[in-house]
Each structure stands twice: as structure tokens, then as C-alpha cells.
Design an enzyme around this catalytic site. Structure first.
Site, PDB file in Angstrom:
ATOM      1  CE1 TYR A 150     -18.391   6.471 -16.173  1.00 21.60           C
ATOM      2  CE2 TYR A 150     -17.196   7.020 -14.177  1.00 21.60           C
ATOM      3  CZ  TYR A 150     -17.900   6.116 -14.935  1.00 21.60           C
ATOM      4  OH  TYR A 150     -18.131   4.858 -14.454  1.00 21.60           O
ATOM      5  CE  LYS A 153     -13.554   3.193 -18.868  1.00 25.18           C
ATOM      6  NZ  LYS A 153     -13.363   3.803 -17.592  1.00 25.18           N
ATOM      7  NE  ARG A 183      -2.956   0.329   3.303  1.00 27.04           N
ATOM      8  CZ  ARG A 183      -2.420   0.917   4.374  1.00 27.04           C
ATOM      9  NH1 ARG A 183      -2.051   2.180   4.326  1.00 27.04           N
ATOM     10  NH2 ARG A 183      -2.258   0.245   5.484  1.00 27.04           N
ATOM     11  CG  ASP A 234     -11.017  12.037 -16.761  1.00 24.73           C
ATOM     12  OD1 ASP A 234     -10.301  11.434 -17.582  1.00 24.73           O
ATOM     13  OD2 ASP A 234     -11.913  11.476 -16.113  1.00 24.73           O
TER      14      ASP A 234
HETATM   15  N1  PLP Z   1     -13.185   9.186 -16.329  1.00 27.06           N
HETATM   16  C1  PLP Z   1     -13.786   8.885 -17.489  1.00 27.06           C
HETATM   17  C2  PLP Z   1     -13.748   9.872 -18.608  1.00 27.06           C
HETATM   18  C3  PLP Z   1     -14.445   7.652 -17.644  1.00 27.06           C
HETATM   19  O1  PLP Z   1     -15.040   7.381 -18.818  1.00 27.06           O
HETATM   20  C4  PLP Z   1     -14.464   6.756 -16.558  1.00 27.06           C
HETATM   21  C5  PLP Z   1     -15.157   5.447 -16.673  1.00 27.06           C
HETATM   22  O2  PLP Z   1     -15.837   5.161 -17.643  1.00 27.06           O
HETATM   23  C6  PLP Z   1     -13.840   7.121 -15.357  1.00 27.06           C
HETATM   24  C7  PLP Z   1     -13.198   8.325 -15.279  1.00 27.06           C
HETATM   25  C8  PLP Z   1     -13.851   6.205 -14.160  1.00 27.06           C
HETATM   26  O3  PLP Z   1     -12.890   5.214 -14.319  1.00 27.06           O
HETATM   27  P1  PLP Z   1     -12.966   3.774 -13.607  1.00 27.06           P
HETATM   28  O4  PLP Z   1     -14.129   3.052 -14.193  1.00 27.06           O
HETATM   29  O5  PLP Z   1     -11.630   3.170 -13.935  1.00 27.06           O
HETATM   30  O6  PLP Z   1     -13.137   4.022 -12.155  1.00 27.06           O
END
Ligand code: PLP
Length: 360
Positions: free
Chosen positions: A129, A227, A62, A202
Site C-alpha cells: 500500500y 476497510k 489514551r 497486513d
Molecule cells: N494497509 C492496506 C492494505 C491498505 O489498503 C491501507 C489503506 O488503504 C492501509 C493499510 C492504511 O490504512 P488507513 O488508511 O486506515 O491508515
């Protein structure tokens, strides 16, 4: 947390393959998975010195793990390579720090908790998101953190929100945004974030191959490495990247240790394997998506296509300015409303009918 030095003569594809891949003792071609919760001390004195910060080394996964650090080094190299090179050209020095998380949401929530305290304010976009939106809409207000949602595609709206809320500590953007492919001008908004306001971006949809927010003035870059960075839909992961050592040392690193949102070494290893081909996958994603977007746009049953590479996208010029490609995600609406959309979804053949994105 990783901030290892990288060879600046290499390009993005090479870093995606090699950054952080130091030769291990066995000289195995692929670095092993350090699938362990803990690490041995040679003796009590060494353990004591490690806890006192007088001796470096791994203690407990951790707090740090070599497999996780390898992934962190690689993402930091990709997000920060040009910035580090620019600093060195000017005779200066810059380090880029990255911390890996168990998921994108773990990265986002830990960064938000690191920056925001009760009484602070967050300014963000009205398209995010879904779970990020829920975190900002439901969880942060319960902690007495105020949130203002505005259309960040117009920086004037951000400026106005910052003026109305002088206690703002964080501006959060997702660009391109999930799922509408709306863009925000990172450079222009970075210029508005003064006096301790941190700009967090992001970068999941673009990846560092197509867009590097730190170069445009952002303070922190977030990824859902689940992703494109993983690329194969086999693991969940997240990442936060920044050049701000103090913020990482004093806020984000202590926060992940205390909240425990670390990735498993095996997931980090899988994501690193996928990351090796990120550059070439993004190139192909962009080419495929542009062709499909053009095809959809001329289809008689399609109402509208949202893709930043199309001349019809209202922010194509901004996309060309701040991105090196338009990515692999396309949104579109079909004529005939919900019923027609359902028919399309129920008839996909090659595409998987599922959430998430960025797989081969
Ligand atoms: N940011 C974006 C643009 C996303 O599309 C997603 C999930 O689809 C996330 C963050 C969250 O990621 P995670 O599913 O790995 O927690």
C-alpha cells in the site's frame, strides 16, 4: 489493550457479533459509547494505586477505554480463536492480544517503531500500500533503519535478503497486496524468520474471516479497520494483534501511549457495529468478486484480470492453501492504456470513483 477470554465453542460469525459484548449495568441491547477522555478516581488513594499498577481500572482514554477494548476483544477473538483452541486441545493455554489504533497507518508505524531501532534492518515486499511503502522508503531510513524491498512471492528472495542483512528484525508482508493481488506464502516465510526476526502481516484485504496469519506462524497481524472490518466507510481505524505478551506489554502498548495513535471511542464504536456483519459480508464479497472477475476476464476490451480466485492467477494454489476465500478486490488492466483506463473510470455508475475499499 485487550486479551479477554472468549468462548471457543462459537464460530467466526458468532464471535463477530458477540465477542466482548458483556452485559453493561443498564442492560442496553447495544453497548454504549464511552465518549470520554478521562475517568474519575474514588479518592486520591485509589488514583495513586492505579498509577502504581496495584488497582486495575480506567484512568484516561489514551491508556484504555471500554469501547475501544470491546473492539480489540472482538478482533483478537477472530484472529486468535483457532490458535487458542489448538493450544487448549494440547492441554496448554494461549492468549491473543489486540491494540486498536486511529488508522491502519498508525498501527503500522507504531509496530515498526516498537520493533525496529537505529541500525536494524527491515525486509519487505516490493508491492505495498502506497503510504506503507512511503513509511518504509522515506521515514525509516531517516532513522538509520535499513530497508530491503524484494519480491516476497518467492520465499527464496526473503531468505537471501535475510542472509545478506543479519541485522534484520522485521519482515513485513501484505497479502493479498494492494493493488496487484500478489500473494506471499505466510507459512514458508514464517519458517525463515528465526532468531528474533518478527513476521508482521497486513491482513486488511483478507480479514480474519478469510485468512488468519497467526495460525500460519506470523508474529503480528495488522489491519486497517477502516476497510472491510468497519465495512461502511464511516470511520478510520487500525489494529495490531499478536500472541506475544512481552512484545505487547513492553513495546507496542508503551509505544501507542507515548505516540498517542489511539482511536476515538466513537470511531471504535462505529467500527464495532460494522464488524458484527463481517462474516456474512465477506461471504457475499467473495461470491460477487469471483463472478465479476470471470466476466471481466472474457471481456474483449480487458487485457488482464488479477484475482486470486481465477485459474489464471499464478498463485491460485497458494490462495487455496492459506485463505478460506479470495476476497472482494479485483484489479484489471484495460486494452488501450491510460486513455482507455480513464474512460472506464469516468463512466462508472454504481461504483464510487474514490480510494479505499471494503464498503458495502
Ligand atoms: N494497509 C492496506 C492494505 C491498505 O489498503 C491501507 C489503506 O488503504 C492501509 C493499510 C492504511 O490504512 P488507513 O488508511 O486506515 O491508515
Amino acid at each position: 489493550m485487550s486479551s479477554k477470554r472468549i468462548d471457543l465453542t462459537y464460530g467466526f460469525s458468532t464471535h463477530a457479533v458477540h465477542a466482548g459484548e458483556a452485559i453493561n449495568e443498564t442492560r442496553s441491547h447495544i453497548n454504549p459509547v464511552f465518549q470520554t477522555s478521562t475517568f474519575k478516581f474514588a479518592n486520591a488513594e485509589e488514583g495513586h494505586r492505579m498509577f502504581a499498577g496495584e488497582h486495575s481500572g480506567y484512568v484516561y482514554s489514551r491508556l484504555g477505554n471500554p469501547t475501544v477494548e470491546l473492539l480489540e476483544t472482538k478482533v483478537a477473538a477472530l484472529e486468535g480463536k483457532n490458535l487458542i483452541a489448538q493450544a487448549e486441545k494440547r492441554g496448554g493455554h494461549l492468549s491473543v492480544y489486540a491494540i486498536a489504533f486511529a488508522s491502519g497507518m498508525s498501527a503500522i508505524s507504531t509496530v515498526a517503531l516498537s520493533i525496529l531501532s537505529p541500525g536494524d534492518h527491515l525486509v519487505t515486499d516490493n508491492i505495498l500500500y502506497g503510504c506503507t511503502n512511503s513509511l518504509f522508503m522515506n521515514t525509516l531510513p531517516r532513522m538509520n533503519i535499513g530497508v530491503t524491498f524484494v519480491d516476497c512471492s518467492n520465499p527464496d528472495n526473503v531468505q537471501r535478503a535475510l542472509e545478506e542483512h543479519p541485522n534484520t528484525k522485521m519482515v513485513y508482508l501484505e497479502t493479498p497486496a494492494n493493488p496487484t493481488m500478489k500473494l506471499s506464502d505466510i507459512g514458508a516465510i514464517a519458517g525463515l524468520c528465526k532468531g528474533g526476526v518478527r513476521l508482521v502481516v497486513d491482513n486488511t484485504f483478507a480479514t480474519p474471516i478469510l485468512q488468519r496469519p497467526l495460525e500460519l506462524g506470523a508474529d503480528i497481524v495488522i489491519h486497517s479497520t477502516t476497510k472491510y472490518i468497519s465495512g461502511h466507510g464511516i470511520a478510520l481505524g487500525g489494529m495490531a494483534v499478536s500472541t506475544d505478551k512481552e512484545l505487547f506489554d513492553n513495546s507496542i502498548y508503551p509505544a501507542i501511549i507515548d505516540t498517542g495513535g489511539n482511536p476515538s471511542p466513537h470511531d471504535a464504536w462505529l467500527i464495532n457495529m460494522g464488524l458484527k456483519t463481517l462474516a456474512i459480508r465477506m461471504e457475499r464479497h467473495c461470491r460477487n468478486a469471483l463472478e465479476i472477475a470471470h466476466w471481466l476476464e472474457q471481456h474483449p476490451k480487458v487485457e488482464r484480470v488479477y484475482y486470486p480466485g481465477l485459474p489464471s492467477h499464478p498463485q491460485k494454489e497458494l490462495a487455496e492453501q492459506q485463505m478460506d476465500g479470495f476476497g472482494g478486490i479485483i484489479s484489471f488492466t484495460v486494452k488501450g492504456g491510460l486513455e482507455s483506463s480513464r474512460r472506464v473510470l469516468d463512466n462508472v455508475e454504481l461504483c464510487t470513483l474514490a480510494v479505499s475499499l471494503g464498503c458495502v
